[in-house]
Design a protein around this motif. Structure first.
Motif, mmCIF file in Angstrom:
data_model
loop_
_atom_site.group_PDB
_atom_site.id
_atom_site.type_symbol
_atom_site.label_atom_id
_atom_site.label_comp_id
_atom_site.label_asym_id
_atom_site.label_seq_id
_atom_site.Cartn_x
_atom_site.Cartn_y
_atom_site.Cartn_z
ATOM 1 N N SER A 28 35.748 12.561 -0.993
ATOM 2 C CA SER A 28 34.987 12.824 0.236
ATOM 3 C C SER A 28 33.771 11.905 0.388
ATOM 4 N N ARG A 32 33.253 9.451 3.681
ATOM 5 C CA ARG A 32 32.036 9.449 4.501
ATOM 6 C C ARG A 32 31.503 8.031 4.696
ATOM 7 N N GLN A 38 31.429 8.792 11.723
ATOM 8 C CA GLN A 38 32.104 10.096 11.787
ATOM 9 C C GLN A 38 31.428 11.027 10.786
ATOM 10 N N ARG A 39 31.205 12.268 11.179
ATOM 11 C CA ARG A 39 30.538 13.244 10.316
ATOM 12 C C ARG A 39 31.556 14.270 9.826
ATOM 13 N N PHE A 40 31.374 14.705 8.582
ATOM 14 C CA PHE A 40 32.262 15.692 7.961
ATOM 15 C C PHE A 40 31.465 16.943 7.619
ATOM 16 N N ASP A 41 32.179 18.058 7.483
ATOM 17 C CA ASP A 41 31.547 19.307 7.060
ATOM 18 C C ASP A 41 30.734 19.078 5.795
ATOM 19 N N SER A 55 36.371 20.059 8.934
ATOM 20 C CA SER A 55 36.220 19.463 10.261
ATOM 21 C C SER A 55 35.489 18.135 10.153
ATOM 22 N N SER A 56 35.782 17.268 11.101
ATOM 23 C CA SER A 56 35.014 16.038 11.256
ATOM 24 C C SER A 56 34.674 15.912 12.726
ATOM 25 N N SER A 57 33.609 15.179 13.001
ATOM 26 C CA SER A 57 33.217 15.000 14.393
ATOM 27 C C SER A 57 32.671 13.600 14.606
ATOM 28 N N THR A 62 35.462 17.031 18.027
ATOM 29 C CA THR A 62 35.656 17.643 16.712
ATOM 30 C C THR A 62 37.146 17.725 16.420
ATOM 31 N N HIS A 65 40.951 19.421 10.208
ATOM 32 C CA HIS A 65 41.914 18.829 9.282
ATOM 33 C C HIS A 65 42.350 19.898 8.276
ATOM 34 N N ASN A 115 40.405 2.207 12.037
ATOM 35 C CA ASN A 115 40.199 2.872 10.744
ATOM 36 C C ASN A 115 40.890 2.124 9.608
#
Length: 129
Positions: A28, A32, A38-41, A55-57, A62, A65, A115
């Motif tokens: 993880s 990141r 992109q932001r992750f939980d 989740s990612s946003s 949002t 996953h 990506n």
């Protein structure tokens, strides 16, 4: 879900061994880095594993996953919310392949291509590659 059904498969060569590619996809902290902004939980475990949901946003978008499979050469994510579908990653010595299918208003092929290029650049800079 509103949008259009889209599917895309891309495979590229990368200048890195399979373990470096896998670490970049399964850890993880590395996700990141190469998927920024992109932001992750918060509270994601160090390594993605089967059964994990997060989740990612990116801005207002949002995506949920659900990790269906995570092993030494494959990552399969079921997607919902911003994309309803799945994303599969496969990798080996010097290559990575991404398969994305889903319904979304987003141009999935474009984001998938960007990506993959970001991943290739990230693993090329990895100290162990």
């Amino acid at each position: 879900m509103f949008g259009q059904f889209q599917q895309s498969q891309l495979r590229i060569e990368v200048d890195a061994p399979a373990n470096i590619i896998g670490d970049s996809l399964l850890h993880s902290a590395q996700l990141r880095q190469w998927l920024f902004p992109q932001r992750f939980d918060t509270g994601l475990p160090e390594r993605l594993h089967s059964g994990l949901t997060f989740s990612s946003s990116l801005g207002p978008l949002t995506i949920q996953h659900h990790v269906q499979l995570a092993d030494s050469h494959c990552l399969r994510l079921l997607l919902s919310q911003g994309i309803d579908g799945y994303h599969e990653w496969y990798w080996g010595e010097g290559w990575v392949q991404s398969r994305l299918e889903g319904i979304s208003l987003l141009p999935l092929n474009l984001s998938q291509t960007l990506n993959l290029l970001r991943l290739r650049e990230f693993v090329a800079r990895s100290p162990s590659s």
